[in-house]
Write a protein that holds these residues in place. Structure first.
Motif, mmCIF file in Angstrom:
data_model
loop_
_atom_site.group_PDB
_atom_site.id
_atom_site.type_symbol
_atom_site.label_atom_id
_atom_site.label_comp_id
_atom_site.label_asym_id
_atom_site.label_seq_id
_atom_site.Cartn_x
_atom_site.Cartn_y
_atom_site.Cartn_z
ATOM 1 N N GLU A 1 45.887 29.015 39.897
ATOM 2 C CA GLU A 1 45.115 27.830 39.535
ATOM 3 C C GLU A 1 44.023 27.562 40.563
ATOM 4 O O GLU A 1 42.894 27.188 40.212
ATOM 5 C CB GLU A 1 46.052 26.612 39.425
ATOM 6 C CG GLU A 1 47.034 26.684 38.268
ATOM 7 C CD GLU A 1 46.329 26.770 36.936
ATOM 8 O OE1 GLU A 1 45.275 26.114 36.776
ATOM 9 O OE2 GLU A 1 46.819 27.482 36.050
ATOM 10 N N SER A 2 44.354 27.766 41.844
ATOM 11 C CA SER A 2 43.354 27.571 42.897
ATOM 12 C C SER A 2 42.208 28.573 42.757
ATOM 13 O O SER A 2 41.030 28.224 42.915
ATOM 14 C CB SER A 2 44.014 27.712 44.264
ATOM 15 O OG SER A 2 43.066 27.593 45.288
ATOM 16 N N ALA A 3 42.558 29.840 42.459
ATOM 17 C CA ALA A 3 41.531 30.868 42.290
ATOM 18 C C ALA A 3 40.639 30.555 41.087
ATOM 19 O O ALA A 3 39.422 30.757 41.138
ATOM 20 C CB ALA A 3 42.190 32.240 42.125
ATOM 21 N N LYS A 4 41.243 30.060 40.025
ATOM 22 C CA LYS A 4 40.456 29.686 38.847
ATOM 23 C C LYS A 4 39.470 28.572 39.180
ATOM 24 O O LYS A 4 38.313 28.594 38.743
ATOM 25 C CB LYS A 4 41.383 29.258 37.712
ATOM 26 C CG LYS A 4 42.127 30.405 37.042
ATOM 27 C CD LYS A 4 42.987 29.883 35.906
ATOM 28 C CE LYS A 4 43.705 31.031 35.198
ATOM 29 N NZ LYS A 4 44.560 30.533 34.089
ATOM 30 N N ALA A 5 39.935 27.590 39.967
ATOM 31 C CA ALA A 5 39.062 26.480 40.340
ATOM 32 C C ALA A 5 37.897 26.974 41.195
ATOM 33 O O ALA A 5 36.742 26.558 40.998
ATOM 34 C CB ALA A 5 39.866 25.420 41.101
ATOM 35 N N GLU A 6 38.192 27.879 42.155
ATOM 36 C CA GLU A 6 37.124 28.426 42.993
ATOM 37 C C GLU A 6 36.146 29.249 42.171
ATOM 38 O O GLU A 6 34.929 29.194 42.386
ATOM 39 C CB GLU A 6 37.735 29.306 44.094
ATOM 40 C CG GLU A 6 38.489 28.538 45.151
ATOM 41 C CD GLU A 6 37.578 27.642 45.966
ATOM 42 O OE1 GLU A 6 36.446 28.074 46.286
ATOM 43 O OE2 GLU A 6 37.989 26.515 46.286
ATOM 44 N N LYS B 1 54.739 29.657 43.239
ATOM 45 C CA LYS B 1 53.759 29.893 44.296
ATOM 46 C C LYS B 1 52.534 30.634 43.758
ATOM 47 O O LYS B 1 51.389 30.245 44.003
ATOM 48 C CB LYS B 1 54.411 30.689 45.417
ATOM 49 C CG LYS B 1 53.467 31.076 46.538
ATOM 50 C CD LYS B 1 54.191 31.910 47.583
ATOM 51 C CE LYS B 1 53.233 32.374 48.674
ATOM 52 N NZ LYS B 1 53.927 33.225 49.688
ATOM 53 N N TYR B 2 52.778 31.708 42.996
ATOM 54 C CA TYR B 2 51.666 32.500 42.481
ATOM 55 C C TYR B 2 50.900 31.760 41.399
ATOM 56 O O TYR B 2 49.682 31.933 41.267
ATOM 57 C CB TYR B 2 52.180 33.842 41.962
ATOM 58 C CG TYR B 2 52.655 34.758 43.062
ATOM 59 C CD1 TYR B 2 51.856 34.998 44.178
ATOM 60 C CD2 TYR B 2 53.895 35.374 43.009
ATOM 61 C CE1 TYR B 2 52.284 35.822 45.199
ATOM 62 C CE2 TYR B 2 54.340 36.201 44.035
ATOM 63 C CZ TYR B 2 53.523 36.416 45.127
ATOM 64 O OH TYR B 2 53.948 37.228 46.132
ATOM 65 N N LYS C 1 33.877 27.016 40.373
ATOM 66 C CA LYS C 1 32.919 26.388 41.276
ATOM 67 C C LYS C 1 31.765 27.337 41.602
ATOM 68 O O LYS C 1 30.594 26.936 41.591
ATOM 69 C CB LYS C 1 33.625 25.978 42.573
ATOM 70 C CG LYS C 1 32.709 25.252 43.552
ATOM 71 C CD LYS C 1 33.438 24.887 44.827
ATOM 72 C CE LYS C 1 33.734 26.119 45.656
ATOM 73 N NZ LYS C 1 34.318 25.750 46.974
ATOM 74 N N SER D 1 50.424 28.586 41.439
ATOM 75 C CA SER D 1 49.587 27.662 42.192
ATOM 76 C C SER D 1 48.343 28.371 42.736
ATOM 77 O O SER D 1 47.224 27.848 42.669
ATOM 78 C CB SER D 1 50.385 27.052 43.342
ATOM 79 O OG SER D 1 49.572 26.228 44.136
ATOM 80 N N LYS D 2 48.539 29.592 43.259
ATOM 81 C CA LYS D 2 47.404 30.369 43.759
ATOM 82 C C LYS D 2 46.446 30.727 42.633
ATOM 83 O O LYS D 2 45.224 30.734 42.816
ATOM 84 C CB LYS D 2 47.903 31.645 44.445
ATOM 85 C CG LYS D 2 48.562 31.402 45.786
ATOM 86 C CD LYS D 2 48.902 32.720 46.454
ATOM 87 C CE LYS D 2 49.467 32.490 47.846
ATOM 88 N NZ LYS D 2 49.782 33.766 48.539
#
Length: 266
Positions: free
Chosen positions: A96-101, A90-91, A104, A93-94
């Protein structure tokens, strides 16, 4: 020369002598030493488990063949491992999402610094809960002061004026807060990062319709005179509508509590 009978007699005597000699005894070894030595042997019972914990530890070593352990403690440990593995996924995944944001926003900032527009002419935004709360409470103080003076003028009684103001202070503050949150869900009339004139006027008129009904009702219940209640509510309707429009225009220029919803955001 010795005769044959004599030789036979000598031979029998020598054999008898050896037969009567005591056989050599085995070396003495205390029983305690023997027991102590045996305890250090690999197959000795001294290395056997003496309590359930040691038995569990031995069973851990024997589950390497893939068999499902039956010990409750082992099952609990396996459950903990599974839970933390799920948390780890879970963490991750979070992360990776934070890295993508992050990438961006870095790219957005770089494009803006190179001359790209942030779209400020059509920027939409959302107001925070704190902004709506402060707006509601500040307006209630301003509007309550106006209501007090109009009530005092038409009733001629300070006690009546205070009662009218106090009766709807918190109810109107709560109602306006709810109205602000509902209006916040619509982007109509929001241009250039602020409410336009039309939106401010619409909010002032909608709120005044509710406030007139509320003030008229409370004034009638407290003053017990329809004429006085009508004058108080009527004067509020004219003056406060204009006052609230100005109030909304001032807040439209305040950036605090705005969260922009735009494509290029820093």
């Amino acid at each position: 020369m010795i005769s044959l009978p004599t030789l036979i007699t000598l031979a029998c005597s020598v054999s008898s002598g050896y037969a009567f000699q005591t056989a050599p005894s085995a070396p003495y070894r205390p029983a305690s030493l023997s027991h102590r030595a045996e305890t250090f042997l690999p197959n000795s019972s001294s290395i056997a488990p003496k309590n359930s914990r040691n038995q569990s530890l031995l069973r851990i070593a024997t589950t390497a063949n893939g068999e499902k352990p039956s010990d409750p403690m082992i099952r609990q440990i396996d459950q903990k491992i599974q839970n933390y593995e799920k948390k780890q996924e879970k963490y991750l995944s979070k992360l990776e999402s934070a890295k993508a944001e992050l990438e961006k926003f870095k790219e957005t900032k770089q494009r803006y610094l190179q001359g790209d527009s942030l779209g400020s002419d059509t920027a939409s935004f959302s107001e925070t809960t704190a902004r709506s709360l402060v707006k509601s409470m500040m307006w209630r103080v301003i509007a309550g002061s106006v209501t007090f003076f109009t009530s005092l003028r038409f009733s001629g009684n300070i006690s009546t004026a205070l009662s009218i103001v106090g009766s709807d202070f918190f109810s109107k503050a709560a109602t306006m807060f709810i109205g602000e949150r509902l209006m916040n869900k619509s982007q109509a009339g929001r241009k250039g990062g602020a409410d336009d004139v039309g939106r401010s006027l619409a909010k002032a008129l909608l709120w005044r319709l509710f406030a007139i009904a509320n003030t008229l009702t409370m004034s009638l219940l407290i003053a017990k005179d329809l004429s006085i209640a009508s004058k108080i509510a009527g004067s509020d309707a004219v003056f406060k509508t204009g006052l609230m429009f100005v109030y909304e225009r001032v807040w439209a220029k305040i950036e605090w509590g705005k969260e922009y919803i735009i494509e290029f955001s820093i």
